[in-house]
Design a protein around this motif. Sequence first.
Motif, PDB file in Angstrom:
ATOM      1  N   THR A  55       0.842  -1.184   0.000  1.00 16.97           N
ATOM      2  CA  THR A  55       0.000   0.000   0.000  1.00 16.97           C
ATOM      3  C   THR A  55       0.882   1.239   0.000  1.00 16.97           C
ATOM      4  O   THR A  55       2.044   1.188   0.413  1.00 16.97           O
ATOM      5  N   GLU A 491      -9.057   4.941  -3.233  1.00 18.00           N
ATOM      6  CA  GLU A 491      -7.610   4.868  -3.373  1.00 18.00           C
ATOM      7  C   GLU A 491      -7.209   5.111  -4.827  1.00 18.00           C
ATOM      8  O   GLU A 491      -7.777   4.540  -5.755  1.00 18.00           O
ATOM      9  N   GLY A 492      -6.225   5.994  -5.010  1.00 15.80           N
ATOM     10  CA  GLY A 492      -5.741   6.293  -6.346  1.00 15.80           C
ATOM     11  C   GLY A 492      -6.418   7.476  -7.004  1.00 15.80           C
ATOM     12  O   GLY A 492      -6.036   7.852  -8.119  1.00 15.80           O
ATOM     13  N   PRO A 522      -5.032   4.973 -12.085  1.00 14.22           N
ATOM     14  CA  PRO A 522      -5.908   3.808 -12.295  1.00 14.22           C
ATOM     15  C   PRO A 522      -5.174   2.498 -12.054  1.00 14.22           C
ATOM     16  O   PRO A 522      -4.003   2.350 -12.412  1.00 14.22           O
ATOM     17  N   GLY A 523      -5.863   1.576 -11.457  1.00 15.25           N
ATOM     18  CA  GLY A 523      -5.261   0.291 -11.161  1.00 15.25           C
ATOM     19  C   GLY A 523      -4.882  -0.499 -12.392  1.00 15.25           C
ATOM     20  O   GLY A 523      -3.935  -1.294 -12.362  1.00 15.25           O
ATOM     21  N   ARG A 526      -0.632   0.431 -14.380  1.00 10.69           N
ATOM     22  CA  ARG A 526       0.322   0.462 -13.287  1.00 10.69           C
ATOM     23  C   ARG A 526       1.356   1.560 -13.491  1.00 10.69           C
ATOM     24  O   ARG A 526       1.780   1.853 -14.597  1.00 10.69           O
ATOM     25  N   LYS A 529      -0.121   8.024 -13.696  1.00 13.03           N
ATOM     26  CA  LYS A 529      -1.039   8.996 -13.116  1.00 13.03           C
ATOM     27  C   LYS A 529      -1.531   9.936 -14.195  1.00 13.03           C
ATOM     28  O   LYS A 529      -0.757  10.435 -15.017  1.00 13.03           O
TER      29      LYS A 529
END
Length: 826
Positions: A55, A491-492, A522-523, A526, A529
């Motif tokens: 995390t 998150e993110g 976004p997940g 990877r 941003k």
Amino acid sequence: MRCGFPSALLFLSLFLVNSGLHAQVTISGRVVDETGAAVSGARVELRGETGTILTVASSDLAGNFNLDIAEGGNLEVRAERLGFYLFRNKQQFSQGSSQLTIVLNHLQEFSDSIDVRVSSTAIDPQQTSEHKELDNAEIENIPYPAARDYRNALPMLNGVVPDNAGQAHFNGGDTNQTNYTLDGFNISDPVTGTLETRLNIDSIQSMDLESSRYSAENGRGSAGVLDIKSKMGDDRLRFGSTNFFPGLSSQSGLHVNKWNPQIEVSGPLAKGRAWFHEGLDNFYSNDVISGLPRGENSTTSLNSSSLSRFQVNLTPANILTASLLVNRADVSHNGLNFLNPVETTTNQFGMLYISSIRDQAYFAGGALLDLGFADTRGMQRASPQGNSLYEITVNGSLGNYFVNTDRHWYRQQGQANLFLPTVHFLGTHQIKFGIDTEREAFHELVERHPYEVLRADNSVSRYVQFVGSPFLTGTNFEAAQYVQDRWTPREGLMVEAGVRMEWNEIVRDLELGPRIAAAWAPGFLRNTKLSAGWGMYYDAITLQPISSRADQASLATFYPPGSSPLGPVMTSFAVNSRDIEAPLYRNTSLGIEHKLPSAFYLKAGYIHRSGSRGFAFLPSNPVAALSETGTVVYSLDNTRRDRYDAFEISLRHTFGGKYEWFAGYTRSSARSNAALNYSLESPIFGLQNPGPYAWDAPNRFHMWGWAPVPNRALPRLLRFLTNETTAAYLIEYHTGFPFSIVDQNEALVGTPNSARLPAYFNINLDFERKFPFLHYMWAWRFGFNNITNSGNPNNVNNVLGSPLFLTYGRGQARAFNVRLKFLGRR
């Protein structure tokens, strides 16, 4: 007002909200530096036993962070931020809540331990603004021209271009369209809005630039916010010195041309509780100008600065800081170049005092109250070499400059900011609000004597004299308040929205500046941003254009060839503060950051600045201005419209724990519908027209870095020559700046800024070796500026019909530089 773009951002944010899973382990903590001050924007990671990132969080303005994981264990905590050493520590975490304090140590040029690593560039998913930063190591190591002046390091950032006078322009804006602060306090000149403050670069911790998407906390500048963060001492007494040996030049005879002794002292006043830092800077320069007779071809300056800072931790949660900055400048033959000989130059002398105090109190739950006050006082004199008649010819100027000024200015600034504890509602909210007030004033004595303009045959074209009071004064009071919310719905994803309200006694209108920005990691992408933002920004109203309403008027008598004299024509400037509004800009930007293999970081973005209601002086009687008869009054209004568009891309890499490499390219356009700048001392006979700004550079590329010198190619017995040796370099190219063409009567030919100087190209290369001597560490540095000896013209004869028309004055020639720096005890 239509605001479809902000609405789209808000809709996107709401769409991406989800509830997530409830974690079994919650870690709450705070990131501080060696003195207990909060460190914001630090990236905090938890890693498993295999090194997998479990995390990630970022510290807020109070240094707080929160981490949630499903299971505990023996985990590695990593924290990093540019300008600090990397923090790594393994710790056992069990189910439930845990508290953690992380201490990040600032970078030092000489470290006590060889097993330290510098924090690398990292993608911060909670950073919504377009943030760029130069830390102390970069400011010290990059071999930019005149490398001991921090202002010359600013162009190492994408979007920053120095003009021909060396003044930095941010995102296509004028020099007074950027908000300049030192540790949060305004340090711009209150009369002109420019950045004239001098600092010892060893006292600078970092220079942080937010060029777009900056929050409602920041105002008084549509082109960006530059905050210079200065150093503070720690529990170890430190002493450093640089350039205590003068530099020699053989150009026009052997002489001392540069001497820049700098001293840095810091340490504890009471260990663990109170510290100090002192940075002294003295800079002597004797610059030789090409194209002038020997003995009349040099300009000399002696500039000094002292920044004293103190910090006392009244309690671990209450930090008091104070500072005093003193500047002294003494310059002879200012303005000397191949068009302006010694007798046309001025001697300048100035003093500046900036004192400040700040109190920060941290409360349970994560709240932060910040109170500050600063006082600025300064003066500047510019005196010509005499009272001889000043003559402007087609080949340059003769006689003594016709303006003698003596200016004094003042500023008092108060701040109050409150950062509230995190609120949990549809995610988390970090709310901050505050107020900011400034009072500015100046008074000035301006004495002008006549001048004349000559044609190519030395006949008089125009004779100008001045009437009216030589005294000028101006005051302004500004007040602002803001509120902003940093919302993390999941998150993110970070959404920052706020509004800023400003008022000043010149315009006397309430100015609202809504702003919204979002950052999304976004997940499914990877190490990536995406950012976007929109906002309304108002420029600060400087005192110089407003005070021109009380300035003198000029009386110009024209002498047409073969005809009787015409005139005199009176020219004056008028300002009705009730009829003007504060200049307004709407800024839109998009950005993407991505971590490539081998720890290369790619960053790209687009910025659009659209300005309306900009200040411009327009002639009330354009026919008189061109026909050399009547009376001309230039009135200040809001007719200027500016536009700046830029695409930026950069690639950055940190390797070996302490070496860096950077390359950046900017494609941009900075234009206005009012490109002429009328003034009483530099009249241009022509109607206001659109064109590029004088600092417009459509293409710019720069690359810099430093790396160890490889020694494996050398025989073993010679490898000691390159041990502890690094090579630092700078490569820069940009399109030549535009300029206007005038005829022998100083009437504009064609459109404003219709011609361009040749392109600028520069390569600097330095080598530095660290070595021990007498139980201390030293660093010896030498190298060359402008290795290719490119001309890089910075001025030109722009008078059509002159025998020297389009003759360029070259910039810095190839130069050898050397410095010796004392780093401290081994």
